[in-house]
Design a protein around this motif. Structure first.
Motif, short mmCIF file in Angstrom:
data_model
loop_
_atom_site.label_atom_id
_atom_site.label_comp_id
_atom_site.label_asym_id
_atom_site.label_seq_id
_atom_site.Cartn_x
_atom_site.Cartn_y
_atom_site.Cartn_z
N GLU A 152 38.61 41.64 81.66
CA GLU A 152 39.14 41.50 80.29
C GLU A 152 38.01 41.44 79.12
N GLU A 153 36.71 40.99 79.77
CA GLU A 153 35.65 41.07 78.56
C GLU A 153 35.09 42.55 78.43
N PHE A 154 35.36 43.61 79.27
CA PHE A 154 35.06 44.79 79.13
C PHE A 154 36.14 45.41 77.79
N LEU A 155 37.20 45.16 78.13
CA LEU A 155 38.58 45.66 77.16
C LEU A 155 38.27 44.97 75.83
N ALA A 156 37.97 43.52 75.61
CA ALA A 156 37.80 42.92 74.47
C ALA A 156 36.57 43.65 73.68
N ASN A 157 35.35 43.83 74.36
CA ASN A 157 34.43 44.54 73.63
C ASN A 157 34.58 45.75 73.15
N THR A 158 35.09 46.70 74.03
CA THR A 158 35.69 47.84 73.68
C THR A 158 36.64 47.87 72.26
N CYS A 159 37.39 46.73 72.11
CA CYS A 159 38.50 46.70 71.16
C CYS A 159 37.31 46.39 69.80
N MET A 160 36.30 45.27 69.97
CA MET A 160 35.51 44.96 69.13
C MET A 160 34.33 46.22 68.54
N LYS A 161 34.09 47.09 69.58
CA LYS A 161 33.46 48.23 68.97
C LYS A 161 34.14 49.12 68.37
N ALA A 162 35.40 49.22 68.49
CA ALA A 162 36.47 49.98 67.52
C ALA A 162 36.63 49.30 66.28
N GLY A 163 36.16 48.00 65.91
CA GLY A 163 36.27 47.26 64.97
C GLY A 163 37.62 46.45 64.78
N LEU A 164 38.09 46.29 65.80
CA LEU A 164 39.56 45.35 65.97
C LEU A 164 39.05 44.25 66.59
N SER A 165 40.30 43.55 66.60
CA SER A 165 40.14 42.21 67.13
C SER A 165 40.07 42.19 68.66
N PRO A 166 39.22 41.43 69.47
CA PRO A 166 39.07 41.49 70.74
C PRO A 166 40.43 41.48 71.74
N ASP A 167 41.57 40.90 71.21
CA ASP A 167 42.57 41.37 72.09
C ASP A 167 43.45 42.20 71.71
N CYS A 168 43.15 42.93 70.94
CA CYS A 168 43.90 44.44 70.36
C CYS A 168 44.49 45.09 71.67
N TRP A 169 43.92 44.96 72.64
CA TRP A 169 44.30 45.80 73.76
C TRP A 169 45.83 45.41 74.39
N LEU A 170 46.13 44.09 73.86
CA LEU A 170 47.58 43.62 74.13
C LEU A 170 48.79 43.86 73.22
N GLN A 171 48.21 44.57 72.25
CA GLN A 171 49.35 44.97 71.16
C GLN A 171 49.97 46.23 71.18
N ASP A 172 51.16 46.38 70.98
CA ASP A 172 51.82 47.74 70.62
C ASP A 172 50.89 48.75 69.70
N GLY A 173 51.11 50.04 70.19
CA GLY A 173 50.49 50.90 69.45
C GLY A 173 48.92 51.20 69.66
N VAL A 174 48.35 50.57 70.43
CA VAL A 174 46.86 50.77 71.01
C VAL A 174 47.08 51.67 72.12
N LYS A 175 46.05 52.74 71.97
CA LYS A 175 46.09 53.54 73.19
C LYS A 175 44.77 53.28 73.89
N ILE A 176 44.65 53.35 75.29
CA ILE A 176 43.44 53.30 76.03
C ILE A 176 43.24 54.27 76.87
N TYR A 177 42.16 54.88 76.59
CA TYR A 177 41.68 55.94 77.96
C TYR A 177 40.67 55.50 78.64
N SER A 178 40.66 56.38 79.73
CA SER A 178 39.83 55.86 80.62
C SER A 178 39.05 57.28 80.99
N PHE A 179 37.59 57.22 81.36
CA PHE A 179 36.96 58.31 81.67
C PHE A 179 35.81 58.04 82.58
N GLN A 180 35.21 58.79 83.29
CA GLN A 180 34.09 58.64 84.07
C GLN A 180 32.94 59.48 83.86
#
Length: 186
Positions: A152-180
């Motif tokens: 959850e902290e990882f998601l929150a910090n990635t949201c903040m890095k995007a300039g969004l609220s820490p809980d934006c990952w819970l909103q509709d319209g947000v896309k999350i990509y993963s990579f290695q």
């Protein structure tokens, strides 16, 4: 996959690109006699550390350039263009450790409901990109491990890095990509 020898070559290439640029103001040429897979388009980040602290990090999340070309460009960017830090000086390069992260192509994550991201993300393996409209933020797979974050902290910090609220990952319209990534360092 990049083997260890090629990974160390990329780290040396990154250091050489930075030092040449800082000392002579010129961009080095891409070496000609390299393993052909190092000419493939790959996403890559160059991270600089000094005394264990972040000193610069710039990269291409998407495979838009041949790998060696991209390493040269982002290495110089990490030393001279990261807006969070002053430009690295030639003398300071003696104190800098160079790290190269070669990325897989980002893949859009699919979940039934946003809370399911918490079970799907593998800490220490997955890097994340959070995207909403024109906002986009990326954190490499090693970041949550270094900071001892949970998912959850990882998601929150990635949201903040995007300039969004820490809980934006819970909103509709947000896309999350993963990579290695494969990480190579000095």
């Amino acid at each position: 996959m990049i083997n260890t020898d090629d990974g160390q070559f990329l780290v040396k290439l990154a250091r050489s690109a930075i030092e040449t640029y800082l000392n002579d103001g010129r961009i080095i040429n891409v070496p000609q006699d390299i393993n052909p897979h190092l000419k493939e388009e790959r996403g890559v980040f160059v991270t600089l550390h000094r005394d264990g602290e972040l000193r610069g990090c710039i990269g291409f999340p998407e495979p838009i350039k041949p790998l060696t070309e991209a390493v040269i460009e982002v290495a110089i960017g990490a030393a001279t263009g990261d807006p969070r830090f002053p430009r690295v000086t030639p003398d300071e390069m003696k104190l800098i450790q160079v790290e190269v992260s070669v990325l897989t192509k980002p893949v859009l994550m699919s979940v039934q409901k946003p809370i399911d991201y918490l079970k799907k993300i593998k800490l220490g393996e997955d890097g994340l990109i959070v995207e909403m409209g024109v906002y986009r933020g990326l954190l490499l797979p090693q970041v949550p491990v270094e900071w001892k974050w949970d998912t959850e902290e990882f998601l929150a910090n990635t949201c903040m890095k995007a300039g969004l609220s820490p809980d934006c990952w819970l909103q509709d319209g947000v896309k999350i990509y993963s990579f290695q990534s494969q990480i190579f360092n000095e």
